[in-house]
Design an enzyme around this catalytic site. Structure first.
Site, PDB file in Angstrom:
ATOM      1  N   ARG A 112       0.875  -1.179   0.000  1.00 12.54           N
ATOM      2  CA  ARG A 112       0.000   0.000   0.000  1.00 12.54           C
ATOM      3  C   ARG A 112       0.905   1.220   0.000  1.00 12.54           C
ATOM      4  O   ARG A 112       1.683   1.432   0.930  1.00 12.54           O
ATOM      5  CB  ARG A 112      -0.895   0.002   1.251  1.00 12.54           C
ATOM      6  CG  ARG A 112      -1.623   1.316   1.452  1.00 12.54           C
ATOM      7  CD  ARG A 112      -2.746   1.245   2.447  1.00 12.54           C
ATOM      8  NE  ARG A 112      -3.876   0.513   1.894  1.00 12.54           N
ATOM      9  CZ  ARG A 112      -5.105   0.533   2.413  1.00 12.54           C
ATOM     10  NH1 ARG A 112      -5.361   1.257   3.490  1.00 12.54           N
ATOM     11  NH2 ARG A 112      -6.082  -0.162   1.860  1.00 12.54           N
ATOM     12  N   HIS A 139      -7.284   0.695  -6.552  1.00 11.28           N
ATOM     13  CA  HIS A 139      -7.481  -0.187  -5.388  1.00 11.28           C
ATOM     14  C   HIS A 139      -8.181  -1.462  -5.892  1.00 11.28           C
ATOM     15  O   HIS A 139      -9.329  -1.733  -5.562  1.00 11.28           O
ATOM     16  CB  HIS A 139      -8.326   0.531  -4.341  1.00 11.28           C
ATOM     17  CG  HIS A 139      -8.318  -0.116  -2.989  1.00 11.28           C
ATOM     18  ND1 HIS A 139      -7.496  -1.179  -2.667  1.00 11.28           N
ATOM     19  CD2 HIS A 139      -9.033   0.157  -1.863  1.00 11.28           C
ATOM     20  CE1 HIS A 139      -7.710  -1.529  -1.406  1.00 11.28           C
ATOM     21  NE2 HIS A 139      -8.634  -0.740  -0.900  1.00 11.28           N
ATOM     22  N   GLN A 142     -10.122  -4.147  -3.686  1.00 12.96           N
ATOM     23  CA  GLN A 142     -11.444  -3.725  -3.225  1.00 12.96           C
ATOM     24  C   GLN A 142     -12.502  -4.067  -4.276  1.00 12.96           C
ATOM     25  O   GLN A 142     -13.611  -4.501  -3.951  1.00 12.96           O
ATOM     26  CB  GLN A 142     -11.434  -2.212  -2.967  1.00 12.96           C
ATOM     27  CG  GLN A 142     -12.764  -1.669  -2.494  1.00 12.96           C
ATOM     28  CD  GLN A 142     -13.133  -2.199  -1.120  1.00 12.96           C
ATOM     29  OE1 GLN A 142     -12.344  -2.135  -0.198  1.00 12.96           O
ATOM     30  NE2 GLN A 142     -14.342  -2.737  -0.963  1.00 12.96           N
ATOM     31  N   ASP A 232     -17.234   6.915  -2.241  1.00 18.08           N
ATOM     32  CA  ASP A 232     -16.018   6.760  -1.449  1.00 18.08           C
ATOM     33  C   ASP A 232     -15.767   8.095  -0.746  1.00 18.08           C
ATOM     34  O   ASP A 232     -16.384   9.116  -1.099  1.00 18.08           O
ATOM     35  CB  ASP A 232     -14.840   6.373  -2.371  1.00 18.08           C
ATOM     36  CG  ASP A 232     -13.564   6.083  -1.586  1.00 18.08           C
ATOM     37  OD1 ASP A 232     -13.643   5.815  -0.370  1.00 18.08           O
ATOM     38  OD2 ASP A 232     -12.466   6.143  -2.186  1.00 18.08           O
ATOM     39  N   CYS A 272     -16.318   1.268   0.122  1.00 17.90           N
ATOM     40  CA  CYS A 272     -15.155   0.467   0.532  1.00 17.90           C
ATOM     41  C   CYS A 272     -14.841   0.609   2.016  1.00 17.90           C
ATOM     42  O   CYS A 272     -14.203  -0.267   2.587  1.00 17.90           O
ATOM     43  CB  CYS A 272     -13.944   0.871  -0.312  1.00 17.90           C
ATOM     44  SG  CYS A 272     -13.410   2.572  -0.045  1.00 17.90           S
ATOM     45  N   ARG A 300     -13.759  -8.939   1.222  1.00 17.37           N
ATOM     46  CA  ARG A 300     -12.329  -8.693   1.002  1.00 17.37           C
ATOM     47  C   ARG A 300     -11.550  -9.963   1.328  1.00 17.37           C
ATOM     48  O   ARG A 300     -10.634 -10.358   0.612  1.00 17.37           O
ATOM     49  CB  ARG A 300     -11.828  -7.544   1.904  1.00 17.37           C
ATOM     50  CG  ARG A 300     -12.347  -6.159   1.562  1.00 17.37           C
ATOM     51  CD  ARG A 300     -11.816  -5.649   0.242  1.00 17.37           C
ATOM     52  NE  ARG A 300     -10.374  -5.612   0.170  1.00 17.37           N
ATOM     53  CZ  ARG A 300      -9.610  -4.606   0.598  1.00 17.37           C
ATOM     54  NH1 ARG A 300     -10.166  -3.518   1.097  1.00 17.37           N
ATOM     55  NH2 ARG A 300      -8.287  -4.643   0.481  1.00 17.37           N
TER      56      ARG A 300
HETATM   57  N1  NVA Z   1      -9.985   6.539  -1.561  1.00 17.37           N
HETATM   58  C1  NVA Z   1      -9.656   6.078  -0.244  1.00 17.37           C
HETATM   59  C2  NVA Z   1      -9.868   4.604  -0.131  1.00 17.37           C
HETATM   60  C3  NVA Z   1      -9.616   4.025   1.229  1.00 17.37           C
HETATM   61  C4  NVA Z   1      -9.769   2.540   1.286  1.00 17.37           C
HETATM   62  C5  NVA Z   1      -8.218   6.455   0.074  1.00 17.37           C
HETATM   63  O1  NVA Z   1      -7.364   6.336  -0.827  1.00 17.37           O
HETATM   64  O2  NVA Z   1      -7.954   6.887   1.197  1.00 17.37           O
HETATM   65  N1   CP Z   2     -11.360  -0.477   2.126  1.00 14.45           N
HETATM   66  C1   CP Z   2     -10.092  -0.494   2.576  1.00 14.45           C
HETATM   67  O1   CP Z   2      -9.127  -0.727   1.846  1.00 14.45           O
HETATM   68  O2   CP Z   2      -9.994  -0.259   3.917  1.00 14.45           O
HETATM   69  P1   CP Z   2      -8.650  -0.065   4.759  1.00 14.45           P
HETATM   70  O3   CP Z   2      -8.080   1.284   4.383  1.00 14.45           O
HETATM   71  O4   CP Z   2      -9.099  -0.133   6.178  1.00 14.45           O
HETATM   72  O5   CP Z   2      -7.699  -1.159   4.395  1.00 14.45           O
END
Ligand code: NVA
Ligand code: CP
Length: 312
Positions: A112, A139, A142, A232, A272, A300
């Protein structure tokens, strides 16, 4: 089913939703559904026995971290959670050198991070499969869970209409690259300055054969007749400086009862998570009877178990 699927997936990376084609996504979802049942019945499904997975996180996580860790445990393998700040990465060792070294220890890596290019550079040097655990660009893990949720709730994917309302971000990009492949028409509504990247929209349109890819600014138009409504957060991780501006610009894009009144009467709502009630979604929607967000979060685990069993 497992043996033939595995031949196709083994040792590949999963960096983008566009990495897998329709047959592969559908095969993976079928296998995920089998693994979900196996877990419910308490049957062993140790497809990753003796394998280990390194998980590098440069941003916080609840679902991705826990679902991958539990997935490896259920599959008979081992997962290492590596906070980037605690690695030599935090002191300037390059991501590439980290990838070269980790490849000597483990059978797969989840990362990540921020830029998609960092993930791609890591995957270039790593000699084990690399999985996108979220970047600013995509992502995809997801979206596998989202498709499993939609398929199990609606009984099909092809022919459905999905509306995405909100920021043209990583989730929006992966939906744009995934929906056309599985036959879902996608309608996106964002404020003009937060539209999805034109390269992603162009790619999505190329992937679309018998489906629609519509990108505009009108949330009502997007949601009209939708089977699935998705949103989101307005402020993604790393965008905290823009929070005040974004909350103003996105106010007309809240998914609330008035907006979902335009969807089909049997629509489902997905997010998500983490969610901000009162911002991108009203409590009446996310906590209402059409919301499948908890099933989506659970999925997930099942979708990633299929992914790990096939790639590692
Ligand atoms: N768009 C959000 C998704 C979190 C799972 C982010 O990147 O923070
Ligand atoms: N939806 C998702 O990826 O959640 P987290 O940021 O908690 O991993």
């Amino acid at each position: 089913m497992y043996a033939s699927l595995r031949k196709r997936f083994r040792r590949r990376d999963f960096l983008s939703m566009a990495d897998f084609d329709r047959e592969e996504i559908e095969g993976l979802l079928l296998f995920a559904a089998e693994l979900k049942e196996a877990k419910k019945r308490g049957e062993a499904h140790t497809f990753c026995a003796g394998k280990s997975l390194a998980m590098i996180f440069q941003k916080p996580s609840t679902r991705t971290r826990v679902s991958f860790e539990v997935a490896m445990f259920d599959l008979g393998g081992y997962a290492l959670y590596l906070n980037a700040h605690d690695l030599q990465l935090g002191r300037g060792e390059s991501l590439e050198d980290t990838g070269r070294v980790l490849s000597r220890y483990v059978d797969g890596c989840v990362i990540r991070t921020y830029r998609q290019e960092e993930l791609e550079e890591f995957a270039q040097v790593a000699t084990v499969p690399v999985i996108n655990g979220l970047t600013d660009w995509e992502h995809p893990c997801q979206i596998l869970a989202d498709f499993l949720t939609i398929w199990q709730s609606k009984g099909r994917l092809a022919g459905l209409k999905l509306a995405y309302v909100g920021d043209g971000n990583n989730i929006c990009h992966s939906l744009l690259l995934g929906c056309p492949q599985v036959g879902i028409s996608i309608h996106v509504a964002t404020p003009a300055r937060y539209a999805p990247h034109p390269l992603v929209v162009e790619r999505a349109k190329k992937l679309a054969k018998d489906t629609e890819v519509e990108v505009g600014e009108d949330p009502v138009q997007a949601v009209k007749g939708a089977d699935v409504v998705v949103t989101d957060v307005w402020v993604s991780m790393g965008q905290e400086d823009e929070a005040e501006l974004k909350r103003t610009v996105f106010a007309p894009y809240q998914v609330n009862a008035a907006l979902v009144a335009h969807a089909r009467p049997d629509y489902i709502f997905l997010h998500c998570l983490p969610a901000h009630r009162g911002e991108e979604v009203a409590a009446e929607v996310i906590d209402g009877p059409h919301s499948l967000v908890w099933e989506e979060a659970e999925n997930r685990l099942h979708a990633q178990k299929a992914l790990l069993s096939l790639l590692l």
